[in-house]
Design an enzyme around this catalytic site. Structure first.
Site, PDB file in Angstrom:
ATOM      1  N   ARG A   1       0.844  -1.201   0.000  1.00 45.65           N
ATOM      2  CA  ARG A   1       0.000   0.000   0.000  1.00 45.65           C
ATOM      3  C   ARG A   1       0.877   1.248   0.000  1.00 45.65           C
ATOM      4  NH1 ARG A   1      -4.507   0.475   4.567  1.00 45.65           N
ATOM      5  NH2 ARG A   1      -2.939   1.492   5.874  1.00 45.65           N
TER       6      ARG A   1
ATOM      7  N   SER B   1     -12.670  -3.362   1.042  1.00 44.16           N
ATOM      8  CA  SER B   1     -12.798  -2.742   2.367  1.00 44.16           C
ATOM      9  C   SER B   1     -14.252  -2.417   2.656  1.00 44.16           C
ATOM     10  CB  SER B   1     -11.992  -1.441   2.432  1.00 44.16           C
ATOM     11  OG  SER B   1     -10.614  -1.698   2.380  1.00 44.16           O
TER      12      SER B   1
ATOM     13  N   LYS C   1      -4.434   5.354   9.111  1.00 39.69           N
ATOM     14  CA  LYS C   1      -5.413   5.748   8.104  1.00 39.69           C
ATOM     15  C   LYS C   1      -6.138   6.997   8.577  1.00 39.69           C
ATOM     16  CE  LYS C   1      -7.629   3.458   4.418  1.00 39.69           C
ATOM     17  NZ  LYS C   1      -8.034   2.216   3.818  1.00 39.69           N
TER      18      LYS C   1
END
Length: 209
Positions: free
Chosen positions: A40, A109, A138
């Site tokens: 990511r 997600s 996040k």
């Protein structure tokens, strides 16, 4: 759809790992017991992402561990990754499945029960659900909590991977909901000793499962 061991799902973070340390960090996580690696990167250009994902793919191939690329279907295909993970605002799941075919893994997600319910009719191999606990990796992550996770486990026909603020101290709470899989970022890649941190977490997960 592919079978995959999602029990300890390690997600890389560009703020925690320097590019030159990427291969070593991933290798330590796999050696410690990570069963999946997700690449990511939110703030890198396509060329940088391709180069980094290529490095990680070599390490994953060496150990026979699946590599999932976050968001970027093009990068996943370019490096021949094992799959893609997308969010609610990314390319539509059915479009992604059409592009990658059924030989690659597709994860989605979810943040609430409505999204989980909808995912039951989508061509995904697993769902991520969270944030379970407060997290710093996040931005604006809404905490869903343990009680909601219990509902998700009952509701989802897909394997569920819990994510958000999970570490070796609170992972037992997650496993007690019936969830068998956890995704972590800081608990592994934020550690000075990635191998030991992964091994410690893996031991708790195996005991709790």
């Amino acid at each position: 759809m592919k079978q995959i061991d999602l029990s300890l799902y390690a997600i890389t973070d560009e703020n925690l790992i320097k590019p030159e340390n990427l291969a070593e960090a991933v290798e330590q996580a796999i050696s410690g017991g990570a069963t999946v690696i997700q690449y990511r990167a939110k703030n890198k250009n396509s060329r940088q992402m391709y180069q980094e994902a290529t490095v990680i793919k070599k390490v994953c191939d060496k150990y026979g561990i699946p590599l999932i690329v976050n968001d970027r279907v093009d990068i996943a295909i370019a490096v021949n990754a094992d799959g893609v993970h997308v969010g609610q605002e990314d390319l539509d799941v059915e479009v992604v499945r059409r592009i990658i075919g059924f030989d690659r893994i597709l994860g989605l997600s979810t943040k609430n029960l409505e999204q989980v319910k909808k995912a039951n009719s989508l061509p995904v191999d697993y769902i991520g659900f969270g944030s379970i606990f407060p997290t710093t990796t996040k931005e604006n992550a809404k905490v869903s909590g343990i009680e909601t996770l219990k509902e998700v486990i009952k509701l989802s026909i897909q394997p569920v991977v819990a994510i958000g603020g999970i570490n070796h101290k609170n992972v037992i709470e997650v496993l007690e909901t019936g969830c068998k899989n956890v995704a972590v970022v800081s608990a592994i890649f934020g550690s000075d000793d990635i191998y030991s941190a992964t091994k410690k977490l893996k031991a708790v997960i195996e005991k709790g499962r």
